[in-house]
Design a protein around this motif. Structure first.
Motif, PDB file in Angstrom:
ATOM      1  N   UNK A   1     -11.941  10.304   7.588  1.00  0.00           N
ATOM      2  CA  UNK A   1     -10.469   9.647   8.107  1.00  0.00           C
ATOM      3  C   UNK A   1     -10.363   9.754   9.525  1.00  0.00           C
ATOM      4  N   UNK A   2     -10.489  11.076  10.124  1.00  0.00           N
ATOM      5  CA  UNK A   2     -10.284  11.190  11.437  1.00  0.00           C
ATOM      6  C   UNK A   2     -11.144  10.506  12.439  1.00  0.00           C
ATOM      7  N   UNK A   3     -12.404  10.106  11.726  1.00  0.00           N
ATOM      8  CA  UNK A   3     -13.338   9.484  12.537  1.00  0.00           C
ATOM      9  C   UNK A   3     -12.835   7.775  12.425  1.00  0.00           C
ATOM     10  N   UNK A   4     -12.269   7.312  11.430  1.00  0.00           N
ATOM     11  CA  UNK A   4     -11.724   6.139  11.556  1.00  0.00           C
ATOM     12  C   UNK A   4     -10.263   5.902  12.484  1.00  0.00           C
ATOM     13  N   UNK A   5      -9.430   7.102  12.230  1.00  0.00           N
ATOM     14  CA  UNK A   5      -8.515   7.042  13.135  1.00  0.00           C
ATOM     15  C   UNK A   5      -8.737   7.035  14.513  1.00  0.00           C
ATOM     16  N   UNK A   6      -9.931   7.769  15.088  1.00  0.00           N
ATOM     17  CA  UNK A   6     -10.161   7.611  16.377  1.00  0.00           C
ATOM     18  C   UNK A   6     -10.812   6.387  16.652  1.00  0.00           C
ATOM     19  N   UNK A   7     -11.679   5.667  15.919  1.00  0.00           N
ATOM     20  CA  UNK A   7     -11.998   4.482  16.248  1.00  0.00           C
ATOM     21  C   UNK A   7     -10.986   3.418  16.309  1.00  0.00           C
ATOM     22  N   UNK A   8     -10.013   3.366  15.607  1.00  0.00           N
ATOM     23  CA  UNK A   8      -9.031   2.301  15.669  1.00  0.00           C
ATOM     24  C   UNK A   8      -8.134   2.341  16.984  1.00  0.00           C
ATOM     25  N   UNK A   9      -8.022   3.799  17.438  1.00  0.00           N
ATOM     26  CA  UNK A   9      -7.424   3.756  18.649  1.00  0.00           C
ATOM     27  C   UNK A   9      -8.156   3.620  19.813  1.00  0.00           C
ATOM     28  N   UNK A  10      -9.644   3.815  19.767  1.00  0.00           N
ATOM     29  CA  UNK A  10     -10.421   3.228  20.944  1.00  0.00           C
ATOM     30  C   UNK A  10     -10.301   1.861  20.882  1.00  0.00           C
ATOM     31  N   UNK A  11     -10.219   1.119  20.007  1.00  0.00           N
ATOM     32  CA  UNK A  11     -10.130  -0.330  19.770  1.00  0.00           C
ATOM     33  C   UNK A  11      -8.799  -0.908  20.364  1.00  0.00           C
ATOM     34  N   UNK A  12      -7.742  -0.077  20.068  1.00  0.00           N
ATOM     35  CA  UNK A  12      -6.525  -0.531  20.474  1.00  0.00           C
ATOM     36  C   UNK A  12      -6.460  -0.290  21.969  1.00  0.00           C
ATOM     37  N   UNK A  13      -6.974   0.714  22.555  1.00  0.00           N
ATOM     38  CA  UNK A  13      -6.963   0.906  24.063  1.00  0.00           C
ATOM     39  C   UNK A  13      -7.852  -0.242  24.508  1.00  0.00           C
ATOM     40  N   UNK A  14      -9.014  -0.555  24.034  1.00  0.00           N
ATOM     41  CA  UNK A  14      -9.813  -1.588  24.852  1.00  0.00           C
ATOM     42  C   UNK A  14      -9.033  -2.901  24.782  1.00  0.00           C
ATOM     43  N   UNK A  15      -8.177  -3.192  23.787  1.00  0.00           N
ATOM     44  CA  UNK A  15      -7.305  -4.344  23.629  1.00  0.00           C
ATOM     45  C   UNK A  15      -6.424  -4.366  24.881  1.00  0.00           C
ATOM     46  N   UNK A  16      -5.673  -3.099  25.020  1.00  0.00           N
ATOM     47  CA  UNK A  16      -4.555  -2.959  25.988  1.00  0.00           C
ATOM     48  C   UNK A  16      -5.261  -3.047  27.397  1.00  0.00           C
ATOM     49  N   UNK A  17      -6.235  -2.480  27.525  1.00  0.00           N
ATOM     50  CA  UNK A  17      -7.156  -2.625  29.199  1.00  0.00           C
ATOM     51  C   UNK A  17      -7.612  -4.201  29.247  1.00  0.00           C
ATOM     52  N   UNK A  18      -8.110  -4.820  28.243  1.00  0.00           N
ATOM     53  CA  UNK A  18      -8.406  -6.196  28.392  1.00  0.00           C
ATOM     54  C   UNK A  18      -7.247  -7.097  28.719  1.00  0.00           C
ATOM     55  N   UNK A  19      -6.128  -6.987  28.093  1.00  0.00           N
ATOM     56  CA  UNK A  19      -4.893  -7.672  28.185  1.00  0.00           C
ATOM     57  C   UNK A  19      -4.495  -7.605  29.754  1.00  0.00           C
ATOM     58  N   UNK A  20      -4.442  -6.149  30.019  1.00  0.00           N
ATOM     59  CA  UNK A  20      -3.868  -6.169  31.515  1.00  0.00           C
ATOM     60  C   UNK A  20      -4.703  -6.719  32.305  1.00  0.00           C
ATOM     61  N   UNK A  21      -6.180  -6.600  32.208  1.00  0.00           N
ATOM     62  CA  UNK A  21      -7.059  -7.209  33.127  1.00  0.00           C
ATOM     63  C   UNK A  21      -6.841  -8.714  33.376  1.00  0.00           C
ATOM     64  N   UNK A  22      -6.637  -9.251  32.085  1.00  0.00           N
ATOM     65  CA  UNK A  22      -6.573 -10.879  32.031  1.00  0.00           C
ATOM     66  C   UNK A  22      -5.284 -11.212  32.892  1.00  0.00           C
ATOM     67  N   UNK A  23      -4.237 -10.745  32.366  1.00  0.00           N
ATOM     68  CA  UNK A  23      -3.027 -11.048  33.064  1.00  0.00           C
ATOM     69  C   UNK A  23      -3.109 -10.761  34.583  1.00  0.00           C
ATOM     70  N   UNK A  24      -3.781  -9.741  34.980  1.00  0.00           N
ATOM     71  CA  UNK A  24      -4.012  -9.433  36.596  1.00  0.00           C
ATOM     72  C   UNK A  24      -4.656 -10.827  37.132  1.00  0.00           C
ATOM     73  N   UNK A  25      -5.729 -11.512  36.297  1.00  0.00           N
ATOM     74  CA  UNK A  25      -6.511 -12.427  36.746  1.00  0.00           C
ATOM     75  C   UNK A  25      -6.152 -13.858  36.647  1.00  0.00           C
ATOM     76  N   UNK A  26      -4.965 -13.917  35.710  1.00  0.00           N
ATOM     77  CA  UNK A  26      -4.382 -15.150  35.384  1.00  0.00           C
ATOM     78  C   UNK A  26      -4.017 -15.839  36.840  1.00  0.00           C
ATOM     79  N   UNK A  27      -3.316 -15.096  37.661  1.00  0.00           N
ATOM     80  CA  UNK A  27      -2.580 -16.000  38.902  1.00  0.00           C
ATOM     81  C   UNK A  27      -3.837 -16.565  39.533  1.00  0.00           C
ATOM     82  N   UNK A  28      -4.934 -15.884  39.745  1.00  0.00           N
ATOM     83  CA  UNK A  28      -6.301 -16.219  40.694  1.00  0.00           C
ATOM     84  C   UNK A  28      -6.974 -17.594  39.734  1.00  0.00           C
ATOM     85  N   UNK A  29      -6.922 -17.536  38.242  1.00  0.00           N
ATOM     86  CA  UNK A  29      -7.727 -18.536  37.585  1.00  0.00           C
ATOM     87  C   UNK A  29      -6.848 -19.787  37.529  1.00  0.00           C
ATOM     88  N   UNK A  30      -7.311 -20.935  38.198  1.00  0.00           N
ATOM     89  CA  UNK A  30      -6.829 -22.018  38.169  1.00  0.00           C
ATOM     90  C   UNK A  30      -6.816 -22.918  36.873  1.00  0.00           C
TER      91      UNK A  30
END
Length: 391
Positions: A256-285
């Motif tokens: 259970x602890x292993x699954x809890x950590x894995x879902x948090x890692x995935x959630x953090x990757x989503x957060x990092x990726x969303x921030x990256x895409x938003x930062x690139x949007x202005x430059x992407x035509x």
């Protein structure tokens, strides 16, 4: 600083009380000051300093479930969930603290004698003592019963011989639980496997090289070798020959602890990726490129939500003492695999930037595969699930 409002918005989950949220806020603020600024350096050095463990202990975050009689706060599993999630939010290498707090310590608390509890648990809680669990072996198959390390009883001692590998915290651990074979031909209800408590300065114990894994580089993973290590019979944990049954009893929480950590890692990757895409949007035509990224982000968010809902339900059941090893095994297997898929998608959304520099997204992608191998291989876990559903 992290506001209570921000945490409440993020974690309005049925099993979390106001006290859990205050605990979460304290840990998050502590880690922001004491871990986040130094994490990259720890990864480069390949270890987390003992001084950090002591700070975690000094602040009262270690081993929250341990009884008050042994220095703990006797907290429910919700506190362990909070601890595991906040450590994983910073980085996967901090997972060794969860292993110490919510894997090793519960073995002592559940199966140890009063003397063993008094000897180890207070030091676990303060961070004075770092612990590890050694069961994986170089030639070991997928079955726990395949353990080849032996312990032969003689004149009030066990002579321990064998090797262990991939031992998280093993390189600096002050103490470890070692799974070994004490009876090659056990008679039920005994399984022939026993658990021995080993201190770091035990003659006959040699620490091999620090395993510089590609993932979780600062988790202190090591090889251990035992050559006629003489262990007093008083260091036997629980009954001789029942170690495998003890391990099976604790697998529910560990997976259970292993699954809890894995879902948090995935959630953090989503957060990092969303921030990256938003930062690139202005430059992407190209609006079409952004639209395609939106579709992928929606898919990832849906997977994470499904996984999180599944996990939260299991946490509630675990907290009430239900036997849910089949469901937890399903969650561990599915969520760790899902996190790997999410990681690949996130790296693709980062395009060429995802493979450059020391960005956290690279570390996440590197670390995400490791939990797949924790607490048993996929084959072992799927076999258990199939058997438990009657196939």
């Amino acid at each position: 600083m992290v506001s209570t409002m921000a945490i409440n918005k993020d974690d309005s989950r049925s099993f979390l009380t106001e006290k859990h949220l205050l605990f979460k806020q304290s840990i998050r603020e502590f880690l922001a000051k004491e871990a986040v600024p130094f994490y990259d350096q720890w990864e480069k050095e390949g270890e987390i300093p003992c001084s950090f463990w002591e700070k975690v202990g000094d602040n009262g975050f270690l081993c929250p479930s341990i009884e008050v009689d042994f220095g703990g706060i006797g907290a429910d599993f919700g506190y362990s969930v909070v601890l595991a999630e906040e450590l994983e939010r910073v980085g996967s290498a901090l997972g060794g603290i969860s292993i110490h707090s919510d894997v090793v310590a519960p073995y002592i608390a559940s199966f140890g004698t009063i003397d063993q509890k008094q000897r180890y648990l207070p030091k676990f809680i303060t961070g004075e003592m770092m612990s590890a669990f050694a069961w994986t072996e170089p030639e070991m198959g997928s079955e726990l019963a395949d353990i080849q390390t032996t312990a032969i009883k003689k004149d009030g001692y066990y002579l321990l011989n064998g090797a262990k590998t991939f031992v998280t915290n093993g390189f600096k651990a002050d103490f470890m639980i070692v799974a070994c074979k004490t009876d090659p031909n056990p008679v039920p209800p005994k399984d022939g496997i026993s658990l021995l408590l080993i201190d770091k300065d035990k003659p006959g114990l040699t620490r091999g090289r620090k395993l510089c894994k590609t993932e979780q580089g600062s988790s202190g993973t090591a090889e251990l070798f035992f050559d006629d290590a003489s262990v007093p019979v008083g260091n036997l944990l629980g009954e001789e020959g029942k170690g495998l049954s003890y391990i099976m009893q604790k697998l529910q929480q560990e997976r259970l602890i292993c699954a809890i950590r894995s879902i948090m890692a995935a959630k953090d990757m989503l957060h990092l990726t969303m921030n990256f895409i938003k930062s690139q949007k202005a430059m992407d035509k190209k609006r079409s490129a952004f639209k395609k990224a939106q579709f992928t982000i929606a898919e990832i968010a849906t997977d994470i939500h499904l996984g999180r809902t599944f996990i939260d339900g299991l946490i509630c059941k675990h907290m009430t003492g239900e036997n849910i090893i089949t469901e937890v095994s399903m969650a561990k297997q599915w969520i760790t695999e899902m996190s790997k898929r999410i990681s690949d998608k996130c790296m693709q959304l980062h395009d060429r930037y995802g493979s450059m520099g020391d960005d956290k997204i690279i570390r996440r992608h590197r670390d995400i595969s490791s939990p797949t191998f924790f607490t048993g291989t996929d084959e072992t876990i799927k076999t258990l699930i199939a058997k438990n559903i009657g196939f």
